[in-house]
Design a protein around this motif. Structure first.
Motif, PDB file in Angstrom:
ATOM      1  N   GLY A 154      -2.241  62.157 -16.997  1.00  0.00           N
ATOM      2  CA  GLY A 154      -3.429  62.212 -16.145  1.00  0.00           C
ATOM      3  C   GLY A 154      -4.706  62.382 -16.942  1.00  0.00           C
ATOM      4  N   MET A 199      -0.917  69.010 -13.665  1.00  0.00           N
ATOM      5  CA  MET A 199      -0.442  68.144 -12.601  1.00  0.00           C
ATOM      6  C   MET A 199      -1.263  68.419 -11.354  1.00  0.00           C
ATOM      7  SD  MET A 199       2.533  70.540 -12.559  1.00  0.00           S
ATOM      8  CE  MET A 199       3.983  69.697 -11.940  1.00  0.00           C
ATOM      9  N   ARG A 252       4.140  57.534 -13.955  1.00  0.00           N
ATOM     10  CA  ARG A 252       3.645  56.552 -14.938  1.00  0.00           C
ATOM     11  C   ARG A 252       4.500  56.566 -16.199  1.00  0.00           C
ATOM     12  NH1 ARG A 252      -2.444  58.156 -15.157  1.00  0.00           N
ATOM     13  NH2 ARG A 252      -2.760  58.518 -12.951  1.00  0.00           N
TER      14      ARG A 252
HETATM   15  P1  NAD Z   1      -4.502  62.984 -12.508  1.00  0.00           P
HETATM   16  O1  NAD Z   1      -4.140  62.411 -11.200  1.00  0.00           O
HETATM   17  O2  NAD Z   1      -5.359  62.192 -13.428  1.00  0.00           O
HETATM   18  O3  NAD Z   1      -3.172  63.348 -13.308  1.00  0.00           O
HETATM   19  C1  NAD Z   1      -2.135  64.095 -12.753  1.00  0.00           C
HETATM   20  C2  NAD Z   1      -0.956  64.215 -13.694  1.00  0.00           C
HETATM   21  O4  NAD Z   1       0.054  65.011 -13.060  1.00  0.00           O
HETATM   22  C3  NAD Z   1      -0.288  62.897 -14.034  1.00  0.00           C
HETATM   23  O5  NAD Z   1       0.218  62.981 -15.354  1.00  0.00           O
HETATM   24  C4  NAD Z   1       0.874  62.802 -13.043  1.00  0.00           C
HETATM   25  O6  NAD Z   1       1.932  62.055 -13.555  1.00  0.00           O
HETATM   26  C5  NAD Z   1       1.261  64.269 -12.895  1.00  0.00           C
HETATM   27  N1  NAD Z   1       1.777  64.598 -11.555  1.00  0.00           N
HETATM   28  C6  NAD Z   1       1.182  64.346 -10.372  1.00  0.00           C
HETATM   29  N2  NAD Z   1       1.932  64.791  -9.352  1.00  0.00           N
HETATM   30  C7  NAD Z   1       3.023  65.354  -9.895  1.00  0.00           C
HETATM   31  C8  NAD Z   1       4.196  65.962  -9.362  1.00  0.00           C
HETATM   32  N3  NAD Z   1       4.389  66.084  -8.040  1.00  0.00           N
HETATM   33  N4  NAD Z   1       5.118  66.419 -10.215  1.00  0.00           N
HETATM   34  C9  NAD Z   1       4.956  66.283 -11.546  1.00  0.00           C
HETATM   35  N5  NAD Z   1       3.876  65.707 -12.105  1.00  0.00           N
HETATM   36  C10 NAD Z   1       2.929  65.252 -11.300  1.00  0.00           C
HETATM   37  O7  NAD Z   1      -5.151  64.415 -12.202  1.00  0.00           O
HETATM   38  P2  NAD Z   1      -6.233  65.225 -13.067  1.00  0.00           P
HETATM   39  O8  NAD Z   1      -7.595  64.790 -12.692  1.00  0.00           O
HETATM   40  O9  NAD Z   1      -5.847  65.235 -14.492  1.00  0.00           O
HETATM   41  O10 NAD Z   1      -6.062  66.693 -12.444  1.00  0.00           O
HETATM   42  C11 NAD Z   1      -4.964  67.525 -12.759  1.00  0.00           C
HETATM   43  C12 NAD Z   1      -5.227  68.940 -12.259  1.00  0.00           C
HETATM   44  O11 NAD Z   1      -6.340  69.466 -12.962  1.00  0.00           O
HETATM   45  C13 NAD Z   1      -5.591  69.021 -10.775  1.00  0.00           C
HETATM   46  O12 NAD Z   1      -5.076  70.207 -10.230  1.00  0.00           O
HETATM   47  C14 NAD Z   1      -7.108  69.085 -10.792  1.00  0.00           C
HETATM   48  O13 NAD Z   1      -7.635  69.766  -9.686  1.00  0.00           O
HETATM   49  C15 NAD Z   1      -7.355  69.863 -12.069  1.00  0.00           C
HETATM   50  N6  NAD Z   1      -8.663  69.622 -12.688  1.00  0.00           N
HETATM   51  C16 NAD Z   1      -8.980  68.372 -13.139  1.00  0.00           C
HETATM   52  C17 NAD Z   1     -10.221  68.134 -13.721  1.00  0.00           C
HETATM   53  C18 NAD Z   1     -10.578  66.776 -14.280  1.00  0.00           C
HETATM   54  O14 NAD Z   1     -11.640  66.630 -14.894  1.00  0.00           O
HETATM   55  N7  NAD Z   1      -9.757  65.758 -14.129  1.00  0.00           N
HETATM   56  C19 NAD Z   1     -11.149  69.175 -13.807  1.00  0.00           C
HETATM   57  C20 NAD Z   1     -10.790  70.434 -13.339  1.00  0.00           C
HETATM   58  C21 NAD Z   1      -9.544  70.640 -12.777  1.00  0.00           C
END
Ligand code: NAD
Ligand code: MG
Length: 384
Positions: free
Chosen positions: A12, A100, A39
């Protein structure tokens, strides 16, 4: 000694940026476990590059492909939710980065805490759903929970050197998202394509929709309560469209400390890994000749009702934040499939809050039951 890191959700937005941080400091960090949901091609490429000890794919149907593609390497390959929950307890792991999405992060995080791993917490939904439980577990196991969310990392950085000094107020900044200036009328017809275009941050789809609806900020208020032990009335949200100030802390003497920087998640990820130290980094620097204007506005909870609903859940406590989280996950998925309108999401969440049984002192099993019930109720309401 290198720190060995397990990344839950390595494919992600946060996961891939964490791998960039690890790449910058090969003498300090090693990607020991990589996991993904679906993925598989990305996970294979990452595994071939970083040569972790083990990889896990949550979706079991992708296991044969993963196993086959890594057959020539000494990498352990596992699949399924159970494997994900177990791998975090692997003896050698120092840090578990929870990157995740959603409620699915709760059980692996609990297991990692029980195994006394330091938690670099990106998966805010875990604290929204069960903050009290997570804090209690972390206390018993003496495990640090290091924030990765940029706002909470900013607060955490402001608190460095302030041990013993009471926090008067935590001030979370919000970009306001792509619809900050939209009227209620305009919000009625916005599409997922519009909502997915965040002005300042490139993130996964779920959090991008949450940012557009301001549910993300509501969740961050709840997250701040559990991370910093502050009361709801000590947490303020201020809209700051430039996303230069990542958040602030006000102390008893009125002093306000802020952390500033470019909107780049690699910094908070790296700080969670290196805390209490700071490491050299090549990330772009803030250039004050180019950010000549920093502005602030009050959040509008009439146009962005999700923020008000999250505050209400925080006040009602018990399993109410868990209900809101589950309803929101269902709504965001439905919005991404054009099954519900942008404003319709708040209606469904509010109705779900009224219909699901309230539990004031939930145990783990209650959260599991609440999550399932709230998903069912929200889905029924959407179907109409
Ligand atoms: P994303 O959708 O880009 O990536 C999610 C990752 O988690 C992927 O690798 C996916 O394969 C995995 N995943 C998803 N559902 C899953 C499941 N049920 N079981 C196992 N693996 C699973 O998401 P992201 O933007 O990287 O966000 C991830 C977390 O971080 C979220 O909780 C989000 O709120 C938090 N967050 C993200 C950001 C950001 O800048 N992207 C900032 C702050 C907080
Ligand atoms: Mg954030």
């Amino acid at each position: 000694m290198k720190k060995l890191i397990a990344i839950l959700g390595s494919t992600g937005s946060i996961g891939t940026q964490a791998l960039q941080v690890i790449e910058e400091h090969p003498d300090k960090y090693e990607a020991y476990v990589l996991t993904a949901n679906n993925r598989v091609d990305e996970l294979i490429a990452q595994a071939r590059k970083f040569k972790p000890e083990a990889v896990v794919i949550a979706n079991k149907s992708k296991y044969p492909q993963l196993k086959e593609a890594l057959a020539d390497l000494p990498i352990k390959v596992y699949a399924g939710e159970e494997a994900l929950c177990q791998i975090v307890q692997e003896k050698a792991i120092d840090i578990v980065l929870t990157a995740m999405v959603g409620y699915a992060g709760l059980r692996p995080t609990m297991n990692a805490i029980r195994a006394r791993k330091a938690i670099a917490l990106a998966n805010k939904e875990t604290l929204v759903v069960a903050g009290e439980l997570i804090n209690a577990l972390a206390r018993v196991n003496r495990t640090p929970i290091l924030p990765v969310d940029s706002e909470h990392s900013a607060v955490f950085q402001c608190l460095a050197g302030e041990a013993g000094n009471a926090i008067e107020k935590v001030i979370l900044t919000a970009s306001g998202g792509p619809f900050r200036t939209f009227s209620h009328e305009q919000l009625k017809t916005v599409t997922k394509e519009q909502a997915l275009r965040h002005p300042n941050w490139d993130m996964g789809a779920k959090i991008t929709i949450d940012s557009a609806s301001m549910m993300n900020k509501g969740f961050e208020v709840i997250e701040a309560k559990w991370l910093f032990g502050v009361r709801p009335d000590q947490i303020e949200v201020v809209v700051h469209p430039q996303s230069v100030i990542h958040s602030m802390v006000q102390f008893a003497d009125g002093a306000v400390k802020a952390q500033l920087g470019m909107p780049d998640m690699r910094l908070p990820i790296q700080y969670a890994f290196s805390y209490p130290n700071r490491l050299q980094a090549s990330f772009p620097r803030l250039d004050f000749t180019r950010c000549t204007e920093l502005t602030f506005e009050q959040p509008d909870t009439t146009r962005f009702r999700n923020l008000a609903l999250a505050y209400e859940a925080l006040h009602r406590a018990g399993n109410m934040p868990c209900i809101v989280n589950a309803a929101n996950e269902v709504c965001v998925a439905a919005f991404l499939h054009d099954r519900i309108s942008f404003l319709g999401m708040s209606d469904v969440i509010e109705k779900t809050m009224e219909r699901v049984s309230f539990i004031s002192k939930p145990a783990y099993e209650d959260y599991v039951a609440t999550d399932a019930e709230a998903r069912r109720v929200a889905e029924e309401i959407i179907r109409g």
